[in-house]
Write a protein that holds these residues in place. Structure first.
Motif, PDB file in Angstrom:
ATOM      1  N   THR A  77      -1.084   1.806  -7.358  1.00  0.00           N
ATOM      2  CA  THR A  77       0.115   1.810  -6.527  1.00  0.00           C
ATOM      3  C   THR A  77       1.203   1.052  -7.269  1.00  0.00           C
ATOM      4  N   HIS A 122       0.845  -1.192   0.000  1.00  0.00           N
ATOM      5  CA  HIS A 122       0.000   0.000   0.000  1.00  0.00           C
ATOM      6  C   HIS A 122       0.882   1.244   0.000  1.00  0.00           C
ATOM      7  N   SER A 123       0.272   2.374  -0.282  1.00  0.00           N
ATOM      8  CA  SER A 123       0.942   3.647  -0.070  1.00  0.00           C
ATOM      9  C   SER A 123       1.187   3.826   1.433  1.00  0.00           C
ATOM     10  N   GLU A 133      -1.137   6.246   3.098  1.00  0.00           N
ATOM     11  CA  GLU A 133      -2.461   5.704   3.396  1.00  0.00           C
ATOM     12  C   GLU A 133      -2.464   4.949   4.720  1.00  0.00           C
ATOM     13  N   ILE A 138       8.148   5.159  -0.260  1.00  0.00           N
ATOM     14  CA  ILE A 138       6.755   5.621  -0.362  1.00  0.00           C
ATOM     15  C   ILE A 138       5.724   4.522  -0.121  1.00  0.00           C
ATOM     16  N   ASN A 139       6.126   3.256  -0.166  1.00  0.00           N
ATOM     17  CA  ASN A 139       5.181   2.154   0.017  1.00  0.00           C
ATOM     18  C   ASN A 139       5.418   1.420   1.330  1.00  0.00           C
TER      19      ASN A 139
END
Length: 530
Positions: free
Chosen positions: A425, A292-293, A296, A362-363
């Motif tokens: 994503t 996921h991000s 988030e 970022i993930n």
């Protein structure tokens, strides 16, 4: 020392506020506190409108600690003793002990033996951490796989290319020794008190190298690119080992072999089974990496506090039990990290996760796994679980195109049962992914369980079932598929002088528990009196 639990402070509070709170809890002036150390620090995010830190501290007073605790009516205040590891006392062993494998279990077994003056010989099939890192980077960039030196094999073991998570459920006091030695070798001191400590892939190489150098300074020997071929016994006990190094075979005489080979040394499993070493099938789990991000995940966990500099990247840990009897859970969650290629055999594809100390990618990713056991395997052979792993790794390799690109699928497509053709994503896996349908490289019951698990986990973590999240497969190496049976004295039931330990032997489930089991194995050798 006095332990004070459950001190609550806002995210912006500093050490001075900790001292003030401790003195208030003890009903003593601050000047009576000689020193204060943090024993545990955790984030309490149960109420998204009030995210804060929770502390347990150790306080040393100028005098009168017993009296201060006696006067307090606070159940969260107690006297404690500082931990100190007691080295077993042992005379010099007749022959130098051999440690096979230099992951967490083998490393700490060798360290204890070296500190006890026993001059261990370490055999590691992979390369030293500097050379190994270059080999792994080359593989991730599309180069050839080295079957003996990769994410699974080499100095530091599989944990070197991970998040370096040091979470552990063990209550064994030896864990304190593990943390102390890691800090001595260069790990950040925060690991001594963070509730969810980690080191990071970028820091681990220097730490494992420092431990290796300590072992050598104490008289030990660490032999890289040296593969155990055979153990030779006499009257039911280890007498010597045969090692392959630089294309030649050498023999080392020894009476003690600590087997710390990790969960992926499949050829070694086959070899020692053929030699009559008793082992059995063990349950483990398979699935895929879910990505996921990170932003988030931060919002889901911290609400309006997301992005606060004191918090860093948020993590999660989820588990559900399904009506079909299967368990689905997340494992080895890597905040701000990457999904990595973790293959160790040609023609077989495996994923894992890692992150650096800063956890600033970022993930976020985690393994999404389903438990499997002997009823799922295709035979009663002790290595049937290993064969099961290989089957699905080969399927993933084929679906990915046969060049170690991994099959990947949007979560929305996975839930609908259709192949993906693009991504929202962006997957972080190197050397790259192929849009696919993961049902072609995982058992049907695993796929169905993962689908149910994702929807149930959404109720606990908003955004978990985001259609644009990505699943990258397959993950099969969560733990060893075998257990090498050992007795109360730590030795193999069928080969005296052989001490199976760590994840590969089926007695650990992470860096710290493996290191602790390695220490136990070293103590068993020292207590053998031979």
């Amino acid at each position: 020392m006095i332990k004070i639990a459950d001190i609550t402070l806002p995210l912006s509070a500093g050490r001075d506020e900790l001292v003030k709170q401790a003195s208030a809890r003890l009903s003593l002036p601050e000047k009576e506190i000689l020193s204060l150390k943090i024993i545990k620090k955790s984030v309490d995010a149960r109420k998204k409108q009030d995210v804060h830190f929770q502390y347990t501290v150790g306080v040393t007073l100028k005098s009168g600690e017993e009296k201060a605790v006696g006067k307090s009516r606070d159940a969260k205040i107690s006297l404690v003793e500082s931990y100190h590891y007691e080295m077993p006392i042992c005379r010099r062993l007749v022959k130098r002990p051999v440690v096979v494998g230099f992951g967490p279990a083998g490393m700490f077994a060798a360290l204890i033996l070296a500190q006890a003056g026993q001059r261990p010989i370490v055999l590691e099939r992979g390369a030293d951490v500097e050379k190994r890192t270059r080999q792994v980077e080359a593989f991730w960039n599309g180069g050839a796989l080295n079957p003996d030196s990769n994410v699974q094999f080499g100095e530091g073991g599989a944990g070197t290319f991970s998040d370096g998570k040091l979470n552990t459920g063990t209550k064994d006091g030896r864990a304190g020794k593990v943390f102390e030695e890691l800090v001595k070798a260069g790990a950040p001191e925060e690991i001594l008190y963070e509730a969810k400590p980690h080191v990071g892939t970028d820091l681990l190489p220097g730490i494992v190298k420092a431990i290796r150098e300590q072992i050598i300074t104490l008289g030990g020997e660490v032999c890289f690119e040296s593969k155990l071929i055979e153990m030779i016994s006499q009257q039911g006990k280890v007498n010597r080992v045969v090692v392959e190094r630089d294309g030649e075979r050498q023999t080392i005489e020894t009476q003690h072999v600590i087997l710390a080979i990790g969960h992926s040394a499949r050829d070694t499993f086959e070899a020692i089974l053929e030699q009559g070493v008793t082992m059995e099938q063990k349950p483990f789990s398979i699935g895929a990496r879910i990505e996921h991000s990170q932003a988030e995940i931060n919002r889901a966990q911290y609400g309006s506090f997301a992005g606060h500099p004191a918090l860093g990247a948020a993590d999660y840990k989820l588990a559900v039990h399904l009506e079909n009897g299967r368990g689905v859970y997340t494992f080895c969650m890597c905040p701000g990290g990457q999904v990595v290629a973790a293959a160790s055999e040609p023609g077989r594809l495996v994923t894992n996760g890692m992150s650096r100390w800063a956890r600033d990618d970022i993930n976020a990713n985690a393994a999404l796994l389903v438990g499997v056991n002997s009823t799922d395997f295709e035979s009663e052979h002790p290595l049937a679980g290993m064969h099961f792993q290989r089957k699905w790794e080969e399927a993933a390799f084929r679906v990915g195109g046969g060049d170690f690109r991994a099959p990947a699928q949007r979560v929305g497509d996975f839930l609908k049962g259709k192949a993906s053709h693009s991504f929202g994503t962006m997957p972080s896996y190197r050397p790259g992914v192929v849009p696919a349908d993961l049902s072609s490289c995982l058992p049907t019951y695993v796929v169905e369980s993962m689908r149910q698990g994702i929807l149930l986990m959404e109720r606990r973590l908003h955004g978990f079932s985001n259609p644009d999240a990505v699943l990258t497969g397959v993950e099969t190496r969560s733990s060893s598929p075998v257990r090498i049976i050992r007795g109360a004295d730590g030795q193999s039931l069928t080969l005296g002088g052989l001490y199976p330990c760590g994840e590969g032997a089926g007695y650990a489930g992470g860096i710290v528990s493996a290191a602790v089991d390695g220490i136990r194995a070293a103590e068993a050798v020292l207590n053998s009196g031979e």
